[in-house]
Scaffold this active site. Structure first.
Site, mmCIF file in Angstrom:
data_model
loop_
_atom_site.group_PDB
_atom_site.id
_atom_site.type_symbol
_atom_site.label_atom_id
_atom_site.label_comp_id
_atom_site.label_asym_id
_atom_site.label_seq_id
_atom_site.Cartn_x
_atom_site.Cartn_y
_atom_site.Cartn_z
ATOM 1 N N ARG A 176 0.559 23.028 -42.624
ATOM 2 C CA ARG A 176 -0.050 23.080 -43.957
ATOM 3 C C ARG A 176 -1.211 24.060 -44.015
ATOM 4 N NH1 ARG A 176 -1.937 17.922 -44.564
ATOM 5 N NH2 ARG A 176 -0.712 16.849 -42.979
ATOM 6 N N GLY B 258 4.980 18.022 -43.019
ATOM 7 C CA GLY B 258 4.060 16.944 -42.699
ATOM 8 C C GLY B 258 3.005 17.332 -41.686
ATOM 9 N N SER B 259 3.230 18.399 -40.951
ATOM 10 C CA SER B 259 2.312 18.835 -39.900
ATOM 11 C C SER B 259 1.052 19.456 -40.489
ATOM 12 C CB SER B 259 3.018 19.867 -39.012
ATOM 13 O OG SER B 259 2.093 20.651 -38.297
ATOM 14 N N PRO B 260 -0.142 18.963 -40.120
ATOM 15 C CA PRO B 260 -1.371 19.601 -40.596
ATOM 16 C C PRO B 260 -1.475 21.087 -40.240
ATOM 17 C CG PRO B 260 -1.850 17.430 -39.706
ATOM 18 C CD PRO B 260 -0.426 17.718 -39.368
ATOM 19 N N PRO B 261 -1.138 21.493 -38.999
ATOM 20 C CA PRO B 261 -1.201 22.930 -38.715
ATOM 21 C C PRO B 261 -0.268 23.760 -39.595
ATOM 22 C CG PRO B 261 -1.190 21.686 -36.673
ATOM 23 C CD PRO B 261 -0.889 20.713 -37.768
#
Length: 221
Positions: free
Chosen positions: A15, A10-13
């Site tokens: 991803r 779920g973490s943008p970084p």
């Protein structure tokens, strides 16, 4: 030794790193980290990363945190024929990519994190009016960057686009990118059509969207 990536999708970084791995065709052993259960604050994890954050990359004895550092490392070490495009060779071109990465790290992602804190800690249902204004301001900056380029740093895809689209796609949950920012909207649509976005960003994006909505719904039931 294989790469090891400590992550939560779920973490943008995280991803951003997953998309970079996908583009480079690199495999890594994935270790899921339950941040809510405090798994980033164990003595073992803190010995590797005192910032207690994910993503965390292990490449043999070398340990690296922060997605922006990780993706530039991966391309610099393993990028081969993709390095010149994704991270550039010229000083000016690379400096522009770095600046956009710093924009993501210091402004764009920070504004995402403030909304998450408002939802998880302060009981909010999304951005406050000030947070919404700050996100819109960030969208306006990206619109300016895209006035002279097809992508956020140059006329080709770079690491800056990969990092920024991970954050923008998550902000879009609460603050949809609209035709108020036509160049940003066009860029976002093109990014969503790429295979690496669909494979490595979309699943985690849906994960965090569902998780945050569940938190909001649980307070109203």
């Amino acid at each position: 030794m294989p790469l090891v990536l400590h992550k939560i999708d779920g973490s943008p970084p995280v991803r951003a790193v997953l998309m970079t791995l996908d583009i480079l065709g690199l495999e890594a052993n994935m270790i899921e980290v339950n941040t809510l259960a405090g798994e980033t604050r164990t003595p073992e994890f803190l010995a590797k990363n005192p910032m207690h954050t994910v993503p965390l990359l292990e490449d043999g004895d070398f340990i690296l945190s922060d997605s922006h550092a990780i993706i530039t490392y991966l391309v610099s070490k393993y990028g081969a024929d993709k390095r010149a495009d994704l991270y550039a060779n010229g000083h000016n071109a690379r400096a522009t990519i770095d600046q956009r990465l710093y924009f993501d790290a210091s402004i764009l992602f920070v504004r995402f994190r403030e909304v998450v804190i408002n939802i998880l800690r302060d009981g909010g249902n999304g951005p406050t009016p000030q947070q919404a204004a700050d996100i819109e301001e960030a969208y306006g900056i990206l619109e300016k960057y895209l006035e002279s380029n097809l992508f956020v740093a140059h006329d080709r895809l770079t690491l800056a686009d990969i990092s920024i689209v991970a954050t923008v796609s998550t902000l879009d949950i609460w603050m949809p990118v609209t035709d108020k920012f036509p160049k940003l909207l066009d860029w976002f649509a093109r990014m969503k059509e790429t295979e690496f976005y669909q494979r490595a960003n979309e699943p985690g994006l849906q994960q965090i969207k569902g998780f945050l909505q569940m938190k909001i719904d649980s307070r109203s039931s």
